[in-house]
Design a protein around this motif. Sequence first.
Motif, short mmCIF file in Angstrom:
data_model
loop_
_atom_site.label_atom_id
_atom_site.label_comp_id
_atom_site.label_asym_id
_atom_site.label_seq_id
_atom_site.Cartn_x
_atom_site.Cartn_y
_atom_site.Cartn_z
N SER A 13 0.55 -1.43 0.18
CA SER A 13 0.22 -0.10 0.32
C SER A 13 0.61 1.17 -0.02
N PHE B 80 0.79 5.52 0.35
CA PHE B 80 0.38 6.79 0.30
C PHE B 80 0.71 8.09 -0.06
N TYR C 155 0.90 11.98 2.36
CA TYR C 155 0.58 13.45 3.22
C TYR C 155 1.17 13.66 3.15
N GLU D 185 0.76 17.46 13.08
CA GLU D 185 1.20 15.95 11.94
C GLU D 185 0.59 15.60 10.95
N PRO D 186 1.75 14.76 10.50
CA PRO D 186 1.10 14.33 8.74
C PRO D 186 -0.70 14.31 8.54
N LYS D 187 -0.87 14.25 7.99
CA LYS D 187 -2.49 14.61 7.17
C LYS D 187 -2.48 13.69 5.47
N LEU D 188 -2.90 12.61 6.11
CA LEU D 188 -3.73 12.28 4.39
C LEU D 188 -3.91 12.44 3.42
N SER E 21 -4.55 8.36 -1.34
CA SER E 21 -3.70 6.72 -1.10
C SER E 21 -3.17 6.95 -3.29
N TYR F 293 2.23 -4.33 9.94
CA TYR F 293 1.34 -3.66 8.86
C TYR F 293 2.79 -2.90 9.31
N PRO G 145 4.57 0.35 8.17
CA PRO G 145 5.49 1.62 7.61
C PRO G 145 6.15 2.14 7.71
N PHE H 29 0.98 3.38 16.31
CA PHE H 29 2.31 3.42 16.31
C PHE H 29 2.70 4.88 17.38
N ILE I 239 -4.49 2.66 13.07
CA ILE I 239 -4.43 1.97 11.74
C ILE I 239 -6.50 1.91 12.00
N LEU J 256 -8.76 -0.55 9.65
CA LEU J 256 -9.30 -1.55 8.76
C LEU J 256 -10.14 -1.52 8.14
N TYR K 139 -6.55 -0.09 4.50
CA TYR K 139 -5.31 0.20 5.34
C TYR K 139 -5.22 1.45 4.56
N GLU K 140 -5.48 1.92 6.48
CA GLU K 140 -5.47 3.38 6.60
C GLU K 140 -4.78 4.01 7.61
N GLN K 141 -3.98 5.02 7.81
CA GLN K 141 -3.53 5.55 9.16
C GLN K 141 -3.81 6.72 8.71
N TYR K 142 -4.45 6.87 10.18
CA TYR K 142 -4.70 8.18 10.43
C TYR K 142 -3.44 8.56 11.83
N PHE K 143 -3.07 10.05 12.24
CA PHE K 143 -2.19 11.16 13.35
C PHE K 143 -3.02 11.02 13.67
#
Lengths: 112, 117
Positions: A32, A34, A36, A43-46, A49, A98, A100, B34, B97, B99, B104-108
């Motif tokens: 996967s 992404f 950011y 903080e990092p923001k998505l 994808s 997972y 990253p 994380f 994470i 799901l 899969y998506e990761q948010y801070f």
Amino acid sequence: RKEVEQDPGPFNVPEGATVAFNCTYSNSASQSFFWYRQDCRKEPKLLMSVYSSGNEDGRFTAQLNRASQYISLLIRDSKLSDSATYLCVVILASGGSYIPTFGRGTSLIVHP
Amino acid sequence: GAVVSQHPSWVICKSGTSVKIECRSLDFQATTMFWYRQFPKQSLMLMATSNEGSKATYEQGVEKDKFLINHASLTLSTLTVTSAHPEDSSFYICSAISLGRGVYEQYFGPGTRLTVT
């Protein structure tokens, strides 16, 4: 060789310009991907994808090239508010875990 | 998108004291969280991976006895910086994470700025 590499920049472009960032990854089993965005002291923001078929969201287009193991981000018609650091993230899934891995980020400065 | 919160957002402490930082996933369950650290003008550095109900996995060079991680529930992970020193001053960010729908998506979280005097 680092697992995920990005040109740190800074990319200094005028408003309205088109700018492209690349990010290469070393593990071909990565699954996967992404992009950011991180503003200073935040903080990092998505952002989006990345898929092999390409992914477009307004002025932003992301692309994945598995054969060459790189992902790209294209920003059209740059705005002042696009100034930030853009991080590419590569995910390796292994045995239910997972992992990253972040690139160091590419700094973009959009000026009037 | 999903929401991750951190508390506190800013903390100043004296050298030798311990500081606990909480990371919560507010609208989803996160089996994996994380913890990252970021020094000024540097990239995010992964410190450890926190899995609910098991011990955290620490990255090379990160002292597990100094940075205690507890992932007690599917929505909460805590990082305790024990016997903090000025060199521990940094921006600590957690992520979780999601799901949802098998994607899969990761948010801070918004990060915690720690200053040790």
